[in-house]
Design a protein around this motif. Structure first.
Motif, PDB file in Angstrom:
ATOM      1  N   PHE A  30       0.926  -0.730   0.058  1.00 51.92           N
ATOM      2  CA  PHE A  30      -0.101  -0.398  -0.028  1.00 51.92           C
ATOM      3  C   PHE A  30       0.707   1.126   0.440  1.00 51.92           C
ATOM      4  CE2 PHE A  30      -2.789  -3.496   2.065  1.00 51.92           C
ATOM      5  CZ  PHE A  30      -3.509  -3.264   1.460  1.00 51.92           C
ATOM      6  N   ASP A  31       0.408   1.942  -0.330  1.00 53.83           N
ATOM      7  CA  ASP A  31       0.834   3.593  -0.865  1.00 53.83           C
ATOM      8  C   ASP A  31       1.714   4.180   0.901  1.00 53.83           C
ATOM      9  OD1 ASP A  31       1.308   2.998  -3.265  1.00 53.83           O
ATOM     10  OD2 ASP A  31      -0.335   4.028  -4.035  1.00 53.83           O
ATOM     11  N   ILE A  32      -0.182   3.905   1.461  1.00 52.56           N
ATOM     12  CA  ILE A  32       0.586   4.818   2.253  1.00 52.56           C
ATOM     13  C   ILE A  32       1.337   4.159   3.914  1.00 52.56           C
ATOM     14  CG2 ILE A  32      -1.140   5.940   5.040  1.00 52.56           C
ATOM     15  CD1 ILE A  32      -3.552   6.079   2.663  1.00 52.56           C
ATOM     16  N   HIS A  33       2.658   4.849   4.382  1.00 55.48           N
ATOM     17  CA  HIS A  33       3.002   4.497   5.453  1.00 55.48           C
ATOM     18  C   HIS A  33       2.338   4.784   6.310  1.00 55.48           C
ATOM     19  CE1 HIS A  33       6.795   4.361   3.707  1.00 55.48           C
ATOM     20  NE2 HIS A  33       6.781   5.602   2.813  1.00 55.48           N
ATOM     21  N   GLY A  34       2.228   4.179   7.664  1.00 52.47           N
ATOM     22  CA  GLY A  34       1.718   3.469   9.156  1.00 52.47           C
ATOM     23  C   GLY A  34       1.776   5.051   9.569  1.00 52.47           C
ATOM     24  N   TRP A  35       3.084   5.852   9.740  1.00 49.66           N
ATOM     25  CA  TRP A  35       3.170   6.875  10.553  1.00 49.66           C
ATOM     26  C   TRP A  35       2.061   7.678   9.603  1.00 49.66           C
ATOM     27  CZ3 TRP A  35       7.215   4.838   8.884  1.00 49.66           C
ATOM     28  CH2 TRP A  35       7.631   4.451   7.532  1.00 49.66           C
TER      29      TRP A  35
ATOM     30  N   MET B  57      11.396   7.989   9.789  1.00 51.80           N
ATOM     31  CA  MET B  57      10.825   8.852  10.098  1.00 51.80           C
ATOM     32  C   MET B  57      10.270   9.528  11.836  1.00 51.80           C
ATOM     33  SD  MET B  57      11.067   5.873  12.146  1.00 51.80           S
ATOM     34  CE  MET B  57      10.046   4.803  10.663  1.00 51.80           C
ATOM     35  N   LYS B  58      11.594  10.164  11.978  1.00 45.44           N
ATOM     36  CA  LYS B  58      11.527  10.696  12.903  1.00 45.44           C
ATOM     37  C   LYS B  58      11.042  12.557  12.716  1.00 45.44           C
ATOM     38  CE  LYS B  58      15.654  10.790  14.883  1.00 45.44           C
ATOM     39  NZ  LYS B  58      16.849  12.139  15.285  1.00 45.44           N
ATOM     40  N   LYS B  59      11.711  13.111  11.983  1.00 44.28           N
ATOM     41  CA  LYS B  59      10.652  14.069  12.046  1.00 44.28           C
ATOM     42  C   LYS B  59       9.446  14.706  11.663  1.00 44.28           C
ATOM     43  CE  LYS B  59      10.969  18.691   8.887  1.00 44.28           C
ATOM     44  NZ  LYS B  59      11.445  19.054   7.576  1.00 44.28           N
ATOM     45  N   TYR B  60       8.576  13.565  10.895  1.00 42.27           N
ATOM     46  CA  TYR B  60       7.302  13.098  10.544  1.00 42.27           C
ATOM     47  C   TYR B  60       6.948  13.274  11.921  1.00 42.27           C
ATOM     48  CZ  TYR B  60       2.731  11.628   8.024  1.00 42.27           C
ATOM     49  OH  TYR B  60       1.866  11.530   7.579  1.00 42.27           O
ATOM     50  N   LEU B  61       6.506  11.980  12.932  1.00 39.02           N
ATOM     51  CA  LEU B  61       6.060  11.534  14.067  1.00 39.02           C
ATOM     52  C   LEU B  61       6.813  12.987  14.988  1.00 39.02           C
ATOM     53  CD1 LEU B  61       8.439   8.320  14.905  1.00 39.02           C
ATOM     54  CD2 LEU B  61       5.390   8.645  13.712  1.00 39.02           C
ATOM     55  N   ARG B  62       7.838  13.269  14.837  1.00 37.57           N
ATOM     56  CA  ARG B  62       7.701  14.526  16.013  1.00 37.57           C
ATOM     57  C   ARG B  62       6.369  16.058  15.446  1.00 37.57           C
ATOM     58  NH1 ARG B  62      13.953  14.407  17.385  1.00 37.57           N
ATOM     59  NH2 ARG B  62      13.682  13.140  19.234  1.00 37.57           N
ATOM     60  N   GLU B  63       6.277  15.752  14.060  1.00 39.55           N
ATOM     61  CA  GLU B  63       5.349  17.281  13.743  1.00 39.55           C
ATOM     62  C   GLU B  63       3.897  17.233  14.227  1.00 39.55           C
ATOM     63  OE1 GLU B  63       6.654  17.511   9.543  1.00 39.55           O
ATOM     64  OE2 GLU B  63       8.128  18.496   9.798  1.00 39.55           O
ATOM     65  N   ARG B  64       4.043  15.296  14.158  1.00 40.29           N
ATOM     66  CA  ARG B  64       2.364  15.520  14.299  1.00 40.29           C
ATOM     67  C   ARG B  64       2.509  14.281  15.566  1.00 40.29           C
ATOM     68  NH1 ARG B  64       3.941  15.954   8.974  1.00 40.29           N
ATOM     69  NH2 ARG B  64       2.527  16.142   6.758  1.00 40.29           N
ATOM     70  N   LYS B  65       3.365  14.719  16.880  1.00 37.93           N
ATOM     71  CA  LYS B  65       3.467  14.416  18.003  1.00 37.93           C
ATOM     72  C   LYS B  65       2.342  13.387  18.093  1.00 37.93           C
ATOM     73  CE  LYS B  65       2.407  18.927  19.515  1.00 37.93           C
ATOM     74  NZ  LYS B  65       3.433  19.701  18.436  1.00 37.93           N
ATOM     75  N   ILE B  66       3.244  12.107  17.333  1.00 42.59           N
ATOM     76  CA  ILE B  66       2.816  10.897  17.167  1.00 42.59           C
ATOM     77  C   ILE B  66       3.595   9.962  18.420  1.00 42.59           C
ATOM     78  CG2 ILE B  66       2.632   8.947  16.689  1.00 42.59           C
ATOM     79  CD1 ILE B  66       1.772  10.262  14.162  1.00 42.59           C
TER      80      ILE B  66
ATOM     81  N   MET C 129      15.082   8.992  19.819  1.00 42.27           N
ATOM     82  CA  MET C 129      13.623   9.885  20.269  1.00 42.27           C
ATOM     83  C   MET C 129      13.030   8.975  21.732  1.00 42.27           C
ATOM     84  SD  MET C 129      11.304   9.624  16.705  1.00 42.27           S
ATOM     85  CE  MET C 129      10.572  11.133  17.039  1.00 42.27           C
ATOM     86  N   PRO C 130      13.454  10.111  22.826  1.00 42.30           N
ATOM     87  CA  PRO C 130      13.678   8.752  24.330  1.00 42.30           C
ATOM     88  C   PRO C 130      11.957   9.154  24.244  1.00 42.30           C
ATOM     89  CG  PRO C 130      14.607  10.570  23.753  1.00 42.30           C
ATOM     90  CD  PRO C 130      14.747  10.792  22.806  1.00 42.30           C
ATOM     91  N   GLU C 131      11.732  10.716  23.872  1.00 41.73           N
ATOM     92  CA  GLU C 131       9.826  10.853  24.299  1.00 41.73           C
ATOM     93  C   GLU C 131       8.778   9.639  24.023  1.00 41.73           C
ATOM     94  OE1 GLU C 131      10.080  12.773  19.956  1.00 41.73           O
ATOM     95  OE2 GLU C 131      11.328  11.761  21.939  1.00 41.73           O
TER      96      GLU C 131
END
Length: 246
Positions: free
Chosen positions: A40-45, A75-84, A118-120
């Motif tokens: 699938f084209d959509i990543h899990g994050w 995916m680090k930047k993406y996770l932080r921007e979306r606060k996942i 990403m310790p958070e």
């Protein structure tokens, strides 16, 4: 008891429809899991970020095979921007086509990498109770805890006796106990061949059997402490969950 449901991001439209269905029916879901599937084209994050729009807590799956240890988490930047703030790290199945780039990375490597970079983020790990012996799987659990895992998600169970055995071994840990409706003989064969599942003697690939079993698991988890992880796969989401959570 927290209840998580896995929604496969086949398309953005399909994912949004399932999220809206859960929202409209007020099912007691507190966490949406979104797997990372190469077809699938959509990543899990990315699917997890969509689920946030519907006011759900989210958890994307991260495949260790996809990550090069020599580089930062992609995916680090993406996770932080979306606060996942939560992820589920699994090893992942090798791709069918070798044109897809993968790495000899295992889940404990990526759990440790999240702890460092990403310790958070709370990192959960998988338990595959059918992969090997219980002794070997419990060794993997200890290794994942040592690497920094916060809790665990199991493969689907189909036998209460097996759940009870694992519950004794995992006492005190944050565990999401997996269930998944298997509704055809073809699916039975798939689970047996692909995932080494041994079904109990009374198992029937019917909606009624799977609903009754899901209720038993819910009662057990509520009584003993823990959480549930529902993988509806091809089941009618409204019909299945509506019957489980009456």
């Amino acid at each position: 008891m927290n209840i998580s449901v896995e929604l496969v991001p086949r398309t953005e439209k399909d994912l949004r429809e399932e999220l809206q269905l859960i929202k409209n029916n007020d099912f007691p879901i507190s966490l949406i899991n979104v797997p990372e599937l190469l077809r699938f084209d959509i990543h899990g994050w990315e699917g997890a970020a969509i689920a946030q729009e519907y006011e759900f807590e989210t958890m994307p799956h991260i495949r260790a095979l996809d990550i090069d240890l020599l580089n930062e988490l992609p995916m680090k930047k993406y996770l932080r921007e979306r606060k996942i703030k939560k992820v589920l790290v699994i090893t992942g199945d090798p791709p069918q086509s070798m044109a897809t780039k993968v790495y000899p990375t295992i889940s404990t490597d990526i759990i440790s990498k999240f702890r460092q970079e990403m310790p958070e983020v709370k990192v959960y790990a998988g338990i595959d109770q059918y992969r090997s012996s219980m002794r070997q799987e419990m060794y993997q659990v200890r290794r994942k805890l040592q690497a920094g895992a916060t809790g665990f998600f199991t493969q689907p169970f189909f036998d209460m006796r097996y759940i009870e055995m694992y519950a004794e071994m995992l006492e005190g840990l944050d565990v999401y106990w997996g269930i998944s409706p298997v509704l055809s003989e073809n699916s039975v064969s798939y689970w047996k061949i692909k995932n080494n599942i041994i079904f109990p003697k009374d198992f029937e690939p019917t909606l009624d059997w799977n609903i009754n079993f899901a209720r038993k698991v819910g009662e057990f988890v509520e009584r003993t402490g823990g959480n549930m992880y529902i993988m509806p796969i091809k089941a009618d989401l409204a019909k299945y969950m509506g019957s489980v959570f009456i």
